[in-house]
Motif scaffolding. Structure first.
Motif, PDB file in Angstrom:
ATOM      1  N   ILE A   1      46.628 -17.141  -9.172  1.00  0.00           N
ATOM      2  CA  ILE A   1      45.213 -16.774  -9.249  1.00  0.00           C
ATOM      3  C   ILE A   1      44.574 -17.213  -7.942  1.00  0.00           C
ATOM      4  O   ILE A   1      44.447 -18.410  -7.683  1.00  0.00           O
ATOM      5  CB  ILE A   1      44.525 -17.448 -10.449  1.00  0.00           C
ATOM      6  CG1 ILE A   1      45.236 -17.059 -11.746  1.00  0.00           C
ATOM      7  CG2 ILE A   1      43.056 -17.072 -10.506  1.00  0.00           C
ATOM      8  CD1 ILE A   1      44.669 -17.728 -12.971  1.00  0.00           C
TER       9      ILE A   1
ATOM     10  N   SER B   1      33.920 -16.991  -9.766  1.00  0.00           N
ATOM     11  CA  SER B   1      33.521 -17.398 -11.115  1.00  0.00           C
ATOM     12  C   SER B   1      32.470 -18.496 -11.059  1.00  0.00           C
ATOM     13  O   SER B   1      31.488 -18.484 -11.818  1.00  0.00           O
ATOM     14  CB  SER B   1      34.747 -17.871 -11.894  1.00  0.00           C
ATOM     15  OG  SER B   1      35.707 -16.844 -11.991  1.00  0.00           O
ATOM     16  N   ILE B   2      32.665 -19.466 -10.151  1.00  0.00           N
ATOM     17  CA  ILE B   2      31.695 -20.547 -10.012  1.00  0.00           C
ATOM     18  C   ILE B   2      30.353 -20.004  -9.543  1.00  0.00           C
ATOM     19  O   ILE B   2      29.283 -20.373 -10.064  1.00  0.00           O
ATOM     20  CB  ILE B   2      32.230 -21.614  -9.038  1.00  0.00           C
ATOM     21  CG1 ILE B   2      33.473 -22.294  -9.628  1.00  0.00           C
ATOM     22  CG2 ILE B   2      31.160 -22.648  -8.718  1.00  0.00           C
ATOM     23  CD1 ILE B   2      34.178 -23.227  -8.673  1.00  0.00           C
TER      24      ILE B   2
ATOM     25  N   ALA C   1      42.238 -18.442  -4.872  1.00  0.00           N
ATOM     26  CA  ALA C   1      41.086 -19.343  -4.873  1.00  0.00           C
ATOM     27  C   ALA C   1      39.766 -18.575  -4.838  1.00  0.00           C
ATOM     28  O   ALA C   1      38.748 -19.048  -5.346  1.00  0.00           O
ATOM     29  CB  ALA C   1      41.168 -20.299  -3.681  1.00  0.00           C
ATOM     30  N   LYS C   2      39.798 -17.359  -4.272  1.00  0.00           N
ATOM     31  CA  LYS C   2      38.591 -16.549  -4.216  1.00  0.00           C
ATOM     32  C   LYS C   2      38.072 -16.224  -5.617  1.00  0.00           C
ATOM     33  O   LYS C   2      36.859 -16.153  -5.852  1.00  0.00           O
ATOM     34  CB  LYS C   2      38.886 -15.254  -3.443  1.00  0.00           C
ATOM     35  CG  LYS C   2      37.668 -14.369  -3.231  1.00  0.00           C
ATOM     36  CD  LYS C   2      38.046 -13.121  -2.437  1.00  0.00           C
ATOM     37  CE  LYS C   2      36.834 -12.219  -2.222  1.00  0.00           C
ATOM     38  NZ  LYS C   2      37.200 -11.009  -1.460  1.00  0.00           N
TER      39      LYS C   2
ATOM     40  N   SER D   1      49.119 -25.428  -8.674  1.00  0.00           N
ATOM     41  CA  SER D   1      48.408 -24.244  -8.183  1.00  0.00           C
ATOM     42  C   SER D   1      49.008 -22.950  -8.700  1.00  0.00           C
ATOM     43  O   SER D   1      48.486 -21.874  -8.413  1.00  0.00           O
ATOM     44  CB  SER D   1      48.426 -24.228  -6.646  1.00  0.00           C
ATOM     45  OG  SER D   1      49.752 -24.092  -6.162  1.00  0.00           O
TER      46      SER D   1
ATOM     47  N   ASN E   1      49.578 -20.119  -6.325  1.00  0.00           N
ATOM     48  CA  ASN E   1      48.431 -19.261  -5.997  1.00  0.00           C
ATOM     49  C   ASN E   1      48.487 -17.922  -6.731  1.00  0.00           C
ATOM     50  O   ASN E   1      48.116 -16.868  -6.186  1.00  0.00           O
ATOM     51  CB  ASN E   1      48.353 -19.018  -4.484  1.00  0.00           C
ATOM     52  CG  ASN E   1      48.108 -20.296  -3.715  1.00  0.00           C
ATOM     53  OD1 ASN E   1      47.322 -21.142  -4.146  1.00  0.00           O
ATOM     54  ND2 ASN E   1      48.789 -20.450  -2.589  1.00  0.00           N
TER      55      ASN E   1
ATOM     56  N   HIS F   1      38.336 -18.129  -8.276  1.00  0.00           N
ATOM     57  CA  HIS F   1      37.663 -19.318  -8.795  1.00  0.00           C
ATOM     58  C   HIS F   1      36.264 -19.448  -8.209  1.00  0.00           C
ATOM     59  O   HIS F   1      35.295 -19.753  -8.926  1.00  0.00           O
ATOM     60  CB  HIS F   1      38.490 -20.566  -8.479  1.00  0.00           C
ATOM     61  CG  HIS F   1      39.816 -20.595  -9.176  1.00  0.00           C
ATOM     62  ND1 HIS F   1      39.933 -20.803 -10.527  1.00  0.00           N
ATOM     63  CD2 HIS F   1      41.084 -20.450  -8.705  1.00  0.00           C
ATOM     64  CE1 HIS F   1      41.207 -20.783 -10.873  1.00  0.00           C
ATOM     65  NE2 HIS F   1      41.926 -20.569  -9.786  1.00  0.00           N
ATOM     66  N   TRP F   2      36.146 -19.248  -6.894  1.00  0.00           N
ATOM     67  CA  TRP F   2      34.834 -19.365  -6.257  1.00  0.00           C
ATOM     68  C   TRP F   2      33.872 -18.297  -6.767  1.00  0.00           C
ATOM     69  O   TRP F   2      32.669 -18.548  -6.946  1.00  0.00           O
ATOM     70  CB  TRP F   2      34.975 -19.283  -4.735  1.00  0.00           C
ATOM     71  CG  TRP F   2      35.522 -20.533  -4.126  1.00  0.00           C
ATOM     72  CD1 TRP F   2      36.722 -20.699  -3.504  1.00  0.00           C
ATOM     73  CD2 TRP F   2      34.863 -21.809  -4.074  1.00  0.00           C
ATOM     74  NE1 TRP F   2      36.867 -21.996  -3.086  1.00  0.00           N
ATOM     75  CE2 TRP F   2      35.746 -22.701  -3.413  1.00  0.00           C
ATOM     76  CE3 TRP F   2      33.635 -22.288  -4.528  1.00  0.00           C
ATOM     77  CZ2 TRP F   2      35.419 -24.030  -3.192  1.00  0.00           C
ATOM     78  CZ3 TRP F   2      33.312 -23.618  -4.315  1.00  0.00           C
ATOM     79  CH2 TRP F   2      34.203 -24.477  -3.648  1.00  0.00           C
TER      80      TRP F   2
END
Length: 498
Positions: free
Chosen positions: A297, A305-306, A299-300, A292, A295, A302-303
């Motif tokens: 980067i 970007s998705i 997790a927000k 990870s 953290n 990544h979400w």
């Protein structure tokens, strides 16, 4: 008798279940250290984000172990990744703290002067090279400290040195604090497992005189400090005259009157070893922070970007669907409309969707063989990617098993040669092709040949730059054996059934 048989079966199953023990996947079997047991510190390639060309650790004039560095046993994936894991002279023992332990004296070369080519160490520092050390198969995290903050990074290792903002000169990190955390093993008394490995580098200018016993003959596990020099200006952690020992701290290194060590001349390398117990972190979770990146980067991100990618895909798909539906409705209205006498007389040609209904499996006019070969190669790569993801999800490709991912991709690609041959032959047969042997040879030598040619060119560039990415000749032979000995026969085997 029936009851006795059932009882016997139940007892047998119970005994098997009691005797059963958990197992670990290949390459991730834990090792428990007893107190005082030697712990090996290994060095890997040095990496740089500027040059992107890793180099061997001992290409620079670092301290070497007695008898010279020894290469660790590496698999094919590690060689292809450019890893060069070797032994080091650092002496570590489980739960044994060390205070300003001396390593060796080495000459880094001439100093920095205008019009004079800098030495190897200075060039490496200016190219932002980082050391990558390993203890118990986990990479070193980098700990950086200043007047107000302490930052720990779990990727890219720690820098060889730094460039001063005022003088613009290069300074080498000749002292490291090796901080290792361990977790006691519940099932093995008096033993522990390493769960965290952090290195905090410092640059300390030691004024020293070489000792008479500078002979590098100390043995592991001895209580006598390894001494190669008498330090004339020791900091508190390096001063043997002080009654109490303490580890090197930021305040000691950057105290008034202290200077960093220039990356030139004779330099004394030292290190501290700090062992601490971590009761919260278990051995099975020690890789989590590396995967990870602590953290770094969120997790927000990544979400977001998705979600952004999904919105773009949905919008574009909706636009294409609207255009297709509009044209389809217009064609249907023309098909369902009764033809007038003039239209019947003119005997109009087909239009709209009827123009392409017979072209779905029509052979391409340019090269049916090329399309069949591309389809076969794509099927081979797709099967390789899917199986790699499946094995990774099952836990067989653990990051603790270095080189496993590259080696798995290579072997799966070779084994999927039968899929490439089958798909190519089937498509070529559908296109009414006659020379299936030619199509099979094209898929067997086409994409692998181009990839191998690019690999050779990149290998020549790596050799010219002295990078550890350069693959030895024996590894080249192994790749050729995999290609001609396994992949090629499987391609023709699959083409026979296609």
């Amino acid at each position: 008798k029936t009851m006795l048989g059932r009882n016997a079966v139940a007892l047998s199953l119970a005994s098997l279940l009691q005797g059963a023990q958990g197992f670990y996947l290949p390459g991730v079997n834990p090792y428990s250290f007893a107190e005082g047991e030697a712990v090996k510190l290994k060095v890997n390639k040095m990496t740089s984000q500027k040059t992107l060309l890793p180099v061997d650790y001992y290409r620079l004039p670092f301290c070497q172990p007695e008898g010279g560095p020894k290469m660790d046993h590496e698999n094919l994936g590690e060689f292809l990744a450019g890893d060069r894991i070797e032994s080091s002279p650092y002496r570590l023992n489980m739960k044994v703290d060390m205070f300003c332990e001396q390593l060796c004296i080495t000459n880094l070369g001439r100093g920095e002067q205008k019009g004079v080519s800098p030495n190897k160490m200075v060039r490496a520092i200016r190219k932002n090279y980082h050391n990558n050390w390993i203890v118990d198969n986990i990479p070193a995290a980098s700990k950086v400290e200043d007047d107000s903050t302490v930052t720990t990074r779990y990727w890219q290792g720690f820098p060889v040195g730094f460039i001063a903002t005022d003088t613009k000169k290069a300074y080498v990190h000749n002292h490291v604090n090796i901080e290792i955390q361990y977790h006691a093993v519940e099932t093995e008394p008096n033993k522990a497992r390493i769960v965290r490995f952090t290195v905090e580098p410092f640059s300390i200018k030691h004024d020293f005189e070489a000792s008479a016993d500078d002979d590098d003959d100390a043995t592991e596990g001895t209580d006598k400090p390894f001494k190669v020099a008498d330090i004339q200006n020791p900091i508190e952690s390096c001063n043997p005259k002080l009654p109490s020992k303490e580890h090197t701290r930021y305040e000691m290194v950057y105290a008034r009157g202290r200077e960093p060590q220039p990356a030139s001349g004779r330099v004394l390398f030292t290190y501290d070893v700090i062992w601490t117990e971590n009761k919260e972190l278990h051995w099975a979770s020690r890789w989590d922070v590396y995967l990870s990146m602590d953290n770094a980067i969120p997790a927000k991100v990544h979400w977001l970007s998705i979600a952004n990618s999904l919105v773009i895909v949905i919008v574009l798909s909706a636009m294409i669907a609207a255009i297709l539906v509009r044209n389809l409705r217009r064609d249907f209205s023309r098909y369902n409309r009764l033809a007038t006498d003039e239209e019947k007389a003119e005997d109009l040609e087909e239009f709209g969707w009827k123009l392409v209904h017979a072209d779905v499996f029509r052979p391409p006019s340019f090269s049916p063989l090329l399309l069949a070969v591309c389809c076969g190669t794509g099927a081979q790569l797709l099967c390789m990617a899917v199986l790699t993801i499946v094995f990774s999800a099952m836990g067989f490709l653990s990051p603790a098993n270095r080189g496993a991912l590259i080696m798995a991709q290579l072997l799966l690609y070779v084994l999927m040669g039968s899929v490439a041959g089958y798909v190519t032959a089937r498509f070529y047969k559908t296109f009414k092709g006659k020379s299936w042997q030619k199509a099979t040879a094209a898929v067997a030598f086409g994409f692998p040949g181009m990839a191998f040619a690019m690999f050779i060119i990149m290998n020549i560039v790596a050799l010219s730059q002295g990078s550890s990415d350069a693959v030895p000749a024996t590894t080249m032979v192994v790749l050729l054996v995999l290609w001609f000995g396994i992949s090629l026969p499987l391609v023709f085997f699959g083409a026979y059934f296609g």
